[in-house]
Structure formats: C-alpha cells, structure tokens
Design a protein around this motif. Structure first.
Motif, PDB file in Angstrom:
ATOM      1  N   UNK A  20      32.137  51.752  47.780  1.00  0.00           N
ATOM      2  CA  UNK A  20      33.577  51.993  47.742  1.00  0.00           C
ATOM      3  C   UNK A  20      34.239  51.971  49.121  1.00  0.00           C
ATOM      4  N   UNK A  21      33.455  52.088  50.202  1.00  0.00           N
ATOM      5  CA  UNK A  21      34.052  52.367  51.510  1.00  0.00           C
ATOM      6  C   UNK A  21      34.932  51.237  52.026  1.00  0.00           C
ATOM      7  N   UNK A  22      34.714  49.996  51.557  1.00  0.00           N
ATOM      8  CA  UNK A  22      35.513  48.890  52.078  1.00  0.00           C
ATOM      9  C   UNK A  22      36.987  49.029  51.741  1.00  0.00           C
ATOM     10  N   UNK A 143      32.608  60.873  50.910  1.00  0.00           N
ATOM     11  CA  UNK A 143      32.012  59.790  51.681  1.00  0.00           C
ATOM     12  C   UNK A 143      32.988  58.710  52.076  1.00  0.00           C
ATOM     13  N   UNK A 144      33.751  58.217  51.091  1.00  0.00           N
ATOM     14  CA  UNK A 144      34.669  57.103  51.375  1.00  0.00           C
ATOM     15  C   UNK A 144      35.822  57.526  52.287  1.00  0.00           C
ATOM     16  N   UNK A 145      36.523  58.633  51.994  1.00  0.00           N
ATOM     17  CA  UNK A 145      37.574  59.055  52.926  1.00  0.00           C
ATOM     18  C   UNK A 145      37.022  59.387  54.310  1.00  0.00           C
ATOM     19  N   UNK A 146      35.850  60.053  54.339  1.00  0.00           N
ATOM     20  CA  UNK A 146      35.237  60.344  55.631  1.00  0.00           C
ATOM     21  C   UNK A 146      34.912  59.070  56.381  1.00  0.00           C
ATOM     22  N   UNK A 151      35.953  55.153  60.493  1.00  0.00           N
ATOM     23  CA  UNK A 151      36.262  53.779  60.855  1.00  0.00           C
ATOM     24  C   UNK A 151      37.545  53.666  61.652  1.00  0.00           C
ATOM     25  N   UNK A 152      38.542  54.484  61.306  1.00  0.00           N
ATOM     26  CA  UNK A 152      39.816  54.466  62.019  1.00  0.00           C
ATOM     27  C   UNK A 152      39.643  54.924  63.459  1.00  0.00           C
ATOM     28  N   UNK A 153      38.822  55.951  63.666  1.00  0.00           N
ATOM     29  CA  UNK A 153      38.658  56.547  64.988  1.00  0.00           C
ATOM     30  C   UNK A 153      37.659  55.771  65.847  1.00  0.00           C
ATOM     31  N   UNK A 162      26.787  55.303  59.602  1.00  0.00           N
ATOM     32  CA  UNK A 162      26.758  56.594  58.903  1.00  0.00           C
ATOM     33  C   UNK A 162      26.095  56.458  57.534  1.00  0.00           C
ATOM     34  N   UNK A 163      26.382  55.365  56.827  1.00  0.00           N
ATOM     35  CA  UNK A 163      25.752  55.144  55.515  1.00  0.00           C
ATOM     36  C   UNK A 163      24.246  54.993  55.679  1.00  0.00           C
ATOM     37  N   UNK A 164      23.812  54.252  56.699  1.00  0.00           N
ATOM     38  CA  UNK A 164      22.372  54.103  56.947  1.00  0.00           C
ATOM     39  C   UNK A 164      21.730  55.454  57.215  1.00  0.00           C
ATOM     40  N   UNK A 165      22.421  56.296  57.970  1.00  0.00           N
ATOM     41  CA  UNK A 165      21.879  57.622  58.279  1.00  0.00           C
ATOM     42  C   UNK A 165      21.806  58.504  57.034  1.00  0.00           C
TER      43      UNK A 165
END
Length: 392
Positions: A20-22, A143-146, A151-153, A162-165
């Motif tokens: 969903x993160x995209x 997860x997605x908002x975080x 990504x913004x920062x 972060x997803x890999x971690x």
C-alpha cells in the motif's frame, strides 16, 4: 485464535505496508525517475501481477515444503527485494524488484492463508482470515502513513529500507511461532494437485473470485491515487496525505473486524448493506473531495466498507475452495490481486481525461456497480452462509 496466527499477521503487516505504501510515495518516485505519476502507478500493478502469477505457481511448488521454512524463505526474499529497490537508480530495475517482492509475498500469503484456515477451528475461517488481514489493515493505519512521512522527510528510499527492516522481527516470530512439522498430518490426506486445480472449473468459486477481484480493484484504484486528491483537489499540505491514509486504514480495520464476526455464518447482511453503501460512497467522495472534512469522513467510511465487503467475499473463496487445502489460499490471493492489478490501471487511464485526479474515484464506483450487477441475480449463492449443502 492461536498465537502463531498473530505472528503471521505481523509478517503480513510488513508486506501490507509495502503493497500500500506507494499511495503516498508516487509523486516523489515519479519525480526522481522522471516519469509521470500514472507511469509510476504501474509499480502497484507490477506488484499485483506478480502476486497473481506467483500465488498459484508458488503455492503448487511449495506443497511439499515445510511451512515454517517456506514462510521464512519467502519473507527474507521479500526483504532483499526491498533493499535492492532502495539502492537502484533505474526505473525498470525498480519495477523488477516489485515483481520479485510480489512473488515472495504471493508465496508467503498463499501458504499463510492456508495455514490460517487450518490453524483455526473448522467454522472460524472468517475469524482467522480477519486476524491475518488485520496485519494489512494495521499497515494502512500505521505502516503506510508512517512510510509516507518517512518518505517525505528522508526520501522514498528510506521507506523501502524500513520495510526491509520490518521483516526481521517478523522472521524471528515465524521461527518462534510456527513449529517444525506442524500440520503434517493434514498433508498425508490432501488431494492430488490436479484435483485441487479442477475446482477452478466450479462456477460458484469463480463467481466469488470475480466479485472479490472487482471490489478490490475499486479499493486499489482509488487508494493508489489518493495523494493527488488530498494535495491538489482538497488543497491540503503534503503531510495531510498521511492523515488521510491513517483514516482509510482505521476504517479498514473496523471493516475487517466486523466482517470477521459475520462472514462465516451471516455474509448476507454484510453484502446486502455494504455493497450499495460502497457504490454510493465512491462518487460521493469524488463530488465532495474539495471539502477536507467530507473527504476525511468519506475516506474512513470507504475504507471500512471496502474491507468489510472484500474480506467477506474472500472468505467465501476459502469456503468454496475447501476441497483444495494447499491451493485455496492461492485462489484467494489471486482474486485479491487481480483486482489490485486491474484497479490502478483502470484508475490511471482516467487521470488523462477531463475527470483528472477525481477519475479514479468515479472508476471505483463503476467497478462496484459491475460487481453488484453480477451479484444481484445470484445473491442467494453469494450470500449463503456456511453449511454442508453450500460448501460441498
């Protein structure tokens, strides 16, 4: 529900965050790779296509593999693909990493769905599915908002890292929570692969798979392109994208929780009430998207309705495919991701029309309308509760 089921949900959280993160990263990815937002949206479809192809293929290959080893291998491959995606400067390579991650995700989810259905009591498949899918809904909330804020920062690559971690503690959970040799007794009694594949000729199974795909296409079609609606149509700051994604995720958690209580024995009310409300909600969101309060309210409602209806239909897939114990999860995964692949493609095609950023919302309404038109004359089949007669 057993602890191992919640540990599987933790891994699904990491994968759901990626899937969903995209929605919050597309503008930055498009800018970095010098492509349009619509082209960048193909990354979502690439992931879904990999899931569609991978789910039945990998599930068939993994039939004889130990479940713990299979789940761990798929999860670590998924993590490696995200690490590769974070360091690439080539859009085709990024596309390829999404396909590899999708194949790993497909294998994991197909095995996990089958395991969840087996770990749960025979009449609690809907509850088990709700627990497993809670990983996805929590991903949309946190997860997605975080990831969007990260990504913004720090740039979209930070979200991939972060997803890999996130996969590492999930891998530890699999090692601790899924015993070696668990459910081996079920393997000795399973039908042949050909017999399991033959179930795909059953009209009832195809019906619920098609309906689940259409509803999920509507969900992904709008969700993938929410960011431009928030920033351009509603005129909100970029950080509000994360807030809207949280609201959608909170609604989805409510929806999947309610559906988990009803989808085993009373799917009819969920479909009869949720379907028409979902149909009205997408065009209503398109009309009121320029009003921030209405936008936030309707995003929450659509998240709840989409996941309540979608998870109920996917539960029907698991029941209709009950005679395919090793492949049922892959059929459910394929249905989910056919929709996830088609939805963004349909939605992206509307972005270049006069509808602009609101096109995906209207397209989602059309997809739900098609689903309801198909379901209405067959409503007694779609909404049938669990019974010996219905699930032969």
């Amino acid at each position: 529900m057993p602890l191992s089921l919640y540990l599987l949900a933790m891994a699904v959280f990491a994968m759901g965050t990626s899937e969903f993160m995209l929605a919050g990263l597309l503008p930055d990815i498009a800018s970095d790779f010098d492509v349009t937002v619509g082209t960048a949206g193909v990354l979502t479809s690439a992931f879904a296509i990999g899931m569609i192809v991978g789910a039945p293929l990998v599930a068939a290959l993994a039939r004889d593999w130990p479940r713990r080893s299979s789940l761990l291998g798929f999860l670590l491959t998924f993590a490696a693909a995200h690490a590769a995606g974070a360091i690439t400067t080539s859009f085709p390579v990024l596309f390829a990493t999404r396909v590899v991650a999708a194949l790993a995700n497909a294998g994991f989810l197909a095995v996990a769905l089958t395991a969840a259905a087996t770990l749960a009591p025979p009449d609690k498949k809907g509850r088990a599915l709700a627990v497993l899918l809670s990983g996805t809904t929590v991903a949309t909330i946190a997860g997605v908002p975080g990831g969007s804020v990260l990504g913004t920062v720090f740039g979209w690559q930070a979200t991939f890292w972060a997803v890999a971690a996130l996969c590492l503690p999930a891998a530890f959970g699999i090692l601790q929570g899924i015993p070696v040799g668990r459910l081996k007794e079920a393997a000795t009694a399973r039908p042949a692969l050909r017999a399991e594949l033959a179930l795909l000729a059953r009209p009832r199974l195809i019906l619920v798979m098609v309906l689940g795909a259409l509803v999920n296409a509507a969900t992904f079609g709008s969700f993938t392109f929410l960011a431009p609606v928030v920033t351009d149509t509603a005129g909100l700051d970029e950080l509000w994208v994360s807030v809207v994604l949280v609201l959608f995720g909170a609604g989805s958690l409510v929806g999947v929780t309610v559906a988990g209580r009803l989808s085993d024995r009373r799917p009819g009310p969920v479909i009869a009430v949720g379907g028409p409300l979902l149909l009205v909600g997408w065009p209503a969101l398109a009309v009121l998207a320029d009003k921030p309060v209405a936008l936030c309210t309707l995003v929450f409602a659509q998240g709840a309705l989409s996941f309540a209806l979608g998870s109920t239909l996917i539960t029907r897939v698991l029941y209709e495919a009950a005679e395919a114990p090793t492949m049922a999860g892959s059929y459910a995964t394929a249905a989910l991701n056919i929709g996830a692949a088609a939805g963004p493609l349909v939605a992206a095609a509307t972005l270049s029309t006069e509808l602009g950023d609101l096109g995906p919302l209207w397209a989602s309404g059309l997809l739900v309308a098609v689903a309801l038109l198909i379901a209405f004359p067959l409503r007694t089949v779609v909404a049938a509760g669990r019974s010996a007669e219905v699930f032969r």
